[in-house]
Scaffold this motif. Sequence first.
Motif, PDB file in Angstrom:
ATOM      1  N   MET A 274      76.811 -59.085  66.428  1.00  0.00           N
ATOM      2  CA  MET A 274      76.625 -59.682  67.786  1.00  0.00           C
ATOM      3  C   MET A 274      76.815 -60.996  67.931  1.00  0.00           C
ATOM      4  O   MET A 274      77.246 -61.565  68.960  1.00  0.00           O
ATOM      5  N   TRP A 275      76.295 -61.849  67.084  1.00  0.00           N
ATOM      6  CA  TRP A 275      76.249 -63.383  67.443  1.00  0.00           C
ATOM      7  C   TRP A 275      76.543 -64.160  66.060  1.00  0.00           C
ATOM      8  O   TRP A 275      76.575 -65.441  66.255  1.00  0.00           O
ATOM      9  N   ALA A 276      76.768 -63.799  64.837  1.00  0.00           N
ATOM     10  CA  ALA A 276      76.787 -64.393  63.961  1.00  0.00           C
ATOM     11  C   ALA A 276      78.161 -64.896  63.285  1.00  0.00           C
ATOM     12  O   ALA A 276      78.547 -65.764  62.659  1.00  0.00           O
ATOM     13  N   THR A 277      79.278 -64.402  64.184  1.00  0.00           N
ATOM     14  CA  THR A 277      80.587 -64.670  63.985  1.00  0.00           C
ATOM     15  C   THR A 277      81.409 -65.274  65.023  1.00  0.00           C
ATOM     16  O   THR A 277      80.743 -65.170  66.105  1.00  0.00           O
ATOM     17  N   ALA A 311      71.428 -60.736  55.864  1.00  0.00           N
ATOM     18  CA  ALA A 311      72.567 -59.747  56.591  1.00  0.00           C
ATOM     19  C   ALA A 311      73.309 -60.716  57.384  1.00  0.00           C
ATOM     20  O   ALA A 311      74.764 -60.519  57.322  1.00  0.00           O
ATOM     21  N   SER A 312      72.874 -61.599  58.274  1.00  0.00           N
ATOM     22  CA  SER A 312      73.617 -62.351  59.033  1.00  0.00           C
ATOM     23  C   SER A 312      74.421 -63.284  58.250  1.00  0.00           C
ATOM     24  O   SER A 312      75.705 -63.709  58.830  1.00  0.00           O
ATOM     25  N   GLU A 313      74.002 -63.856  57.171  1.00  0.00           N
ATOM     26  CA  GLU A 313      74.656 -64.763  56.303  1.00  0.00           C
ATOM     27  C   GLU A 313      76.017 -64.005  55.779  1.00  0.00           C
ATOM     28  O   GLU A 313      77.161 -64.603  55.889  1.00  0.00           O
ATOM     29  N   LYS A 314      75.779 -62.604  55.517  1.00  0.00           N
ATOM     30  CA  LYS A 314      76.804 -61.896  54.828  1.00  0.00           C
ATOM     31  C   LYS A 314      77.884 -61.567  55.998  1.00  0.00           C
ATOM     32  O   LYS A 314      79.270 -61.618  55.830  1.00  0.00           O
ATOM     33  N   THR A 318      78.621 -67.678  56.143  1.00  0.00           N
ATOM     34  CA  THR A 318      78.011 -69.189  55.892  1.00  0.00           C
ATOM     35  C   THR A 318      76.712 -69.009  56.321  1.00  0.00           C
ATOM     36  O   THR A 318      76.166 -68.057  56.519  1.00  0.00           O
ATOM     37  N   PHE A 319      75.856 -70.004  56.250  1.00  0.00           N
ATOM     38  CA  PHE A 319      74.507 -70.251  56.244  1.00  0.00           C
ATOM     39  C   PHE A 319      73.816 -71.479  56.805  1.00  0.00           C
ATOM     40  O   PHE A 319      74.859 -72.466  57.055  1.00  0.00           O
ATOM     41  N   ASP A 346      67.059 -79.695  56.921  1.00  0.00           N
ATOM     42  CA  ASP A 346      68.368 -80.283  56.929  1.00  0.00           C
ATOM     43  C   ASP A 346      69.130 -79.231  58.041  1.00  0.00           C
ATOM     44  O   ASP A 346      70.122 -79.790  58.548  1.00  0.00           O
ATOM     45  N   THR A 347      68.867 -78.033  58.051  1.00  0.00           N
ATOM     46  CA  THR A 347      69.351 -77.217  59.063  1.00  0.00           C
ATOM     47  C   THR A 347      69.217 -77.566  60.423  1.00  0.00           C
ATOM     48  O   THR A 347      70.165 -77.605  61.115  1.00  0.00           O
TER      49      THR A 347
END
Length: 925
Positions: A274-277, A311-314, A318-319, A346-347
């Motif tokens: 829903m939000w990570a892409t 899961a959201s990184e996959k 990206t991360f 850093d993030t």
Amino acid sequence: MSSVRKQTPLLKHPALMSCATFPPSNLYNKGWYDGPESTGQKRAWSQDAPYSREDRDSIRRQIGQMMIIPLDSPDPDPYVLHMIRAHYIGGVLLSRRSIRHSSDVRRLVYELQKTAREAGYSHPLFISIEQENGMFAPFGNGNLGTQFPGALASGAFRSVEILFDIAKQSALELQSMSVNLNLSPVLNIDEPNSGILSSRTFGDDPINAWRCASAITDAYRTVGLGCFVKHFPAPRQGTGGILETRNLTSEPRYAPFRKAFERGIDGVLLEPTMWATSPERTFQGKDCHVQNLIRKHFGYDGVLIGSCDRASEKVAGTFGGQLCISGFVNGCDMLIICEHPNDIQDTMEEIYTAVEMRRIPKASIEQSLDRIRRVKERYLSWDTALNPPQIQLTLPQLMRHNRELAFRAYEMAVTVVKNSSGFIPLTKARRSTMLRKNGTCALFTPVAPPRFPAPASQDPFEYFGRAINARGVVVSHSPYTHEGLTDTHLSLLKQANIVIFVCALDTDPEYRAQIETMKAVTRTRPDGALIVVAASSPRELLNELTFLETLVCCYEYTREALESAASAIFGEITATGVFPFRRKSGLGSIQQISEIDGFKRWEVQQWEKRRDLYASADLWKKCFEWNESWKLDVSTLSDLLDRPYQSKHFVVLDPRSHGRILGLCATYTIRAGKGLVGSMAMLMVDPEQRHKGIGLALHDEAFQYMRASGVIESVQLGSIFPRFFPGIPEEVPSGEQEWFLHRGWQMETSYIFDLFQNIENWQAPPGVFSDLGSQGITFGCCNPTIFEDLIQFEDKHFSGYPGWVEKYRALKDTNDFSDAVLAFGGRSVVGAALVFSGVGSNQISKDVPWPKAIGEKVGGLACVGMGPEYRGRGVGRGLVCAAIMELKTRGLKGCFVDWSTDRQVYEELGFKTYGKYRNMSWRKI
């Protein structure tokens, strides 16, 4: 949730942007996102000015409030304190590693809140946890907190009242650790390939999922604990990998979330898709960004939150900072950042840079902060955060108090799905036959890891073996693996008279191996007693029912669940759980699954006199025609039900027949002292339509209405005024009485009685008045001059009795002062009783229908009470005699005594029992 990330080059200042190189999918590239969608947001976007260096601290404060970081240590971690002081994070997430003891967590939280206050925070930190109970609980594991059933077991025991009590007690235990936000419950329904373990859901029925979730969220709000539900699912994938949104609001999987949005839930966690892409790769155009997808389609204005985990990184590919920027751009109000401490700063710097470069709009940040502020103001305050209230019950005391509730819920969840050979219950007589001399029970359990920290050598199913052995059965316990049966297993099968095979499918990715091993056992013992126990989600076993004779579900392999399963197998309790998955085609008849099929069809509506009165009378006749004493005509029923401002009733109408009522539940509110109490006065279901979920739907709707009123303090089963029955009539079959017990009501050992006698030829016992006269006690009817003295007497001694004093006050409205028969000690009122008849104007004659049902010239006697110093002296006996004499002077031939808990005095005067009722305990809302 922590994980180590590879460091990447960072953009720490806008001046460095010109020499940076980005991959095509980098979120800094414009093209797939060009600002907010609404006109107002576009106007705000156009007015955004670049941030100056002086705004740096303001950016940190704003962005930090939109972040939650995991807390992995039971002590104040310097890294976490630094994140509070330097980055102004909005909250922390407790994990299992950070919970050592409730008092330690309480001290840790105080230190964090104190640091936040010193850093200038306007609102306290969110102290959050993901406490779903069951096997997915970082806290309630039987040692750190009470082991309560998880979602799937809760979906099976079908009592939202019990679930409300569980959620309330669980919330109190969390608050004992100063937790103020729970990321629970899971609202997803069980679906193939959904990515959500079946055991974390309430089953695959969206209506039941919302019933359960509603009880939990209502309980959290009752004690002031915030909650964010999860995980809002992405639309289904259509052609080309595009997510379809056209039928979003009508899909069953969104129904629980839609109801939660309507009820104003505080927040919701989103699935990564829903939000990570990038929306251009997944949604049908810009209009389907997450903020518009949920805000527009569902009208939801609460907090949207994402979790930056593996899961959201996959999903995103990206991360770190880029993943967080994607979340904010796509509409998340908060993010849980699961970065390693070495990477998280850093993030944060990447996010600050994105804000300065206007990649994250200022307007959207301000809107998110406003949503977060509303939630914090609702549940959090500095007074509570820095001066935690003294706990009335410590956590160990709460756990001892809650243990019985937890075991009761686990026992109610046990479900017998199939028992075609009648192997269970294994009563003593049946065990002696099946086991014969020196017989044994072979127990096969999967190799599964303990859900909570335990000695490495401890098998989580050891409790099950001990529970079986405690019933006098010799147990040979042997674990099995994905490799199937070994020679040891085959040897035990040959020797055993009974075999119990346990599956725990959610815990084993090779669940097919468990099923194949189970089939091998059935082939080895085609005629033997084999009992299969599902100690996690049993969904995968549905396709294998043809191979099974007996299937019992306990849904978890916690100690409490396994011991409850043993109790059901050996007949010590009756398995009342309902299978939480709907019927699958081609499986034939499965016990209790059909109840779910019928449940979701029933729509509960509010009772309307014009539409429903005559149909209600027909239903009453059909339900109670077997008892001559309970006949009510339409007029009397109308007097009882038509009570504006005092009543609200609910009906289920027959969808196949216009005007016919299948079930009715009547509720009232009545004043008790300074507050209000509620009454679930009557619940009746057409005898031909029972066991289909109608009564359950009515019961839950009525209870939820009273719980949501905000003014009702407690509820009784039965009613006082007006009255059908004061409790459950003893004549009602025991099975129907137990139905209410399964809904969370408790019976007391005492009974309530209605009494009656013909008084045409009745005479007072000799000397009753003369004996009392010698003590200075006299009797007479009330009049206007002494009415205020009567009210003062009643207020002093009976103001805590619901509706009691109000009935005396009402005499003034109808000018029926003489309906109060009084006992005097000198000139003072020392006792009183109300008399009434079916033809009188006194309101009580319309509240208690049975005198009129008995006959026209039958009167009644109610609200009999004496001052404490005159009790036990025969004053009550004399008062009853005086009241009967008053009824006789009015030409009445019968006397009905309303609601007595001590019938001895009345029986001595010639009365007989008219009705006997089980006294039900009051329930706090």
